[in-house]
Design an enzyme around this catalytic site. Structure first.
Site, mmCIF file in Angstrom:
data_model
loop_
_atom_site.group_PDB
_atom_site.id
_atom_site.type_symbol
_atom_site.label_atom_id
_atom_site.label_comp_id
_atom_site.label_asym_id
_atom_site.label_seq_id
_atom_site.Cartn_x
_atom_site.Cartn_y
_atom_site.Cartn_z
ATOM 1 N N ASP A 100 47.060 -61.914 11.909
ATOM 2 C CA ASP A 100 46.846 -63.172 11.193
ATOM 3 C C ASP A 100 45.392 -63.318 10.759
ATOM 4 O O ASP A 100 45.100 -63.676 9.621
ATOM 5 C CB ASP A 100 47.283 -64.376 12.059
ATOM 6 C CG ASP A 100 46.677 -64.351 13.457
ATOM 7 O OD1 ASP A 100 45.971 -63.384 13.812
ATOM 8 O OD2 ASP A 100 46.898 -65.312 14.211
ATOM 9 N N ASP A 103 38.563 -61.820 13.696
ATOM 10 C CA ASP A 103 37.368 -62.618 13.957
ATOM 11 C C ASP A 103 36.320 -61.669 14.544
ATOM 12 O O ASP A 103 35.630 -60.974 13.806
ATOM 13 C CB ASP A 103 37.809 -63.739 14.911
ATOM 14 C CG ASP A 103 36.747 -64.767 15.181
ATOM 15 O OD1 ASP A 103 35.898 -64.974 14.320
ATOM 16 O OD2 ASP A 103 36.772 -65.376 16.262
HETATM 17 P P1 IMP Z 1 39.348 -61.491 17.518
HETATM 18 O O1 IMP Z 1 39.788 -60.687 18.708
HETATM 19 O O2 IMP Z 1 38.068 -62.246 17.804
HETATM 20 O O3 IMP Z 1 39.243 -60.678 16.250
HETATM 21 O O4 IMP Z 1 40.392 -62.653 17.309
HETATM 22 C C1 IMP Z 1 41.648 -62.440 16.854
HETATM 23 C C2 IMP Z 1 42.591 -63.524 17.322
HETATM 24 O O5 IMP Z 1 41.939 -64.745 17.649
HETATM 25 C C3 IMP Z 1 43.548 -63.867 16.206
HETATM 26 O O6 IMP Z 1 44.710 -63.082 16.270
HETATM 27 C C4 IMP Z 1 43.830 -65.328 16.441
HETATM 28 O O7 IMP Z 1 44.933 -65.475 17.298
HETATM 29 C C5 IMP Z 1 42.602 -65.859 17.120
HETATM 30 N N1 IMP Z 1 41.684 -66.557 16.177
HETATM 31 C C6 IMP Z 1 40.513 -66.131 15.690
HETATM 32 N N2 IMP Z 1 39.956 -67.021 14.851
HETATM 33 C C7 IMP Z 1 40.825 -68.058 14.801
HETATM 34 C C8 IMP Z 1 40.836 -69.300 14.068
HETATM 35 O O8 IMP Z 1 39.933 -69.652 13.271
HETATM 36 N N3 IMP Z 1 41.926 -70.087 14.278
HETATM 37 C C9 IMP Z 1 42.962 -69.763 15.106
HETATM 38 N N4 IMP Z 1 42.976 -68.609 15.798
HETATM 39 C C10 IMP Z 1 41.932 -67.763 15.643
#
Ligand code: IMP
Length: 180
Positions: A100, A103
């Site tokens: 989705d 980040d």
């Molecule tokens: P990462 O591991 O930091 O890349 O984060 C990935 C996961 O964090 C995504 O699959 C989302 O479930 C959650 N996430 C990151 N940013 C957001 C946001 O702005 N809103 C909601 N969920 C987020």
């Protein structure tokens, strides 16, 4: 309470989502015409993107699901848990991981490590949303990106805030008073 009340502004409308996802679907379709890819949905957030993407790709494919969780509320813990390991035999298969939002990149880097153990023929990534400004892991470069967005906490179209609001039909920005 009306669920739209937590939204500060609509970042991506339903029409924009639909149009762009169809474009990405066509791109992937072209690249995977003879490959019967394994479309790997990362639960729970990717469910809306996954469904819309796959139903717009007119090629044979199979579905698989993985659960990865790293968020509590609106901030990352950096602690990624992977569960629901794939049941299909992924050896020699072409996997497309459907995310989705990327980040920090921590979730996907953990998922990629898990998937490599299955010896697939290839692994590519698609994400509906990309927040490149927040990346902490190098080498997490999705091949197919829906929208590049600024560093704001977003919700809707599968994305949650404290597990709720996944059913908003657009991508919205959470009001500042909720973001801690
Ligand atoms: P990462 O591991 O930091 O890349 O984060 C990935 C996961 O964090 C995504 O699959 C989302 O479930 C959650 N996430 C990151 N940013 C957001 C946001 O702005 N809103 C909601 N969920 C987020």
């Amino acid at each position: 309470m009306n669920m739209h009340d937590v939204v500060k502004k609509v970042l991506i409308t339903e029409e924009e989502l639909d149009k762009r996802i169809k474009e990405v679907a066509k791109e992937i379709e072209k690249d995977y015409a003879d490959k019967t890819p394994v479309m790997l949905c990362l639960l729970k957030g990717s469910i809306s993107y996954f469904a819309r993407l796959c139903e717009n790709m007119n090629i044979p494919m199979v579905y698989e699901f993985l659960r990865a969780s790293s968020y509590h509320g609106a901030t990352t813990t950096g602690d990624v848990k992977v569960s629901n390991l794939p049941l299909l035999d992924l050896k020699g298969r072409h996997i497309i991981v459907v995310e989705d939002i990327i980040d920090t990149g921590l979730t996907l880097s953990c998922i990629l490590e898990v998937l490599k153990k299955y010896e697939p023929a290839s692994i590519e990534m698609t994400t509906l949303l990309d927040k490149p400004a927040r990346r902490q892991v190098e080498g997490i470069v999705p091949k197919y990106v829906g929208f590049v967005i600024p560093d704001e906490f977003v919700l809707g179209f599968g994305l949650d805030w404290n597990e709720e609001y996944r059913n908003l039909p657009y991508i919205g920005v959470l009001k500042d008073e909720f973001y801690k």
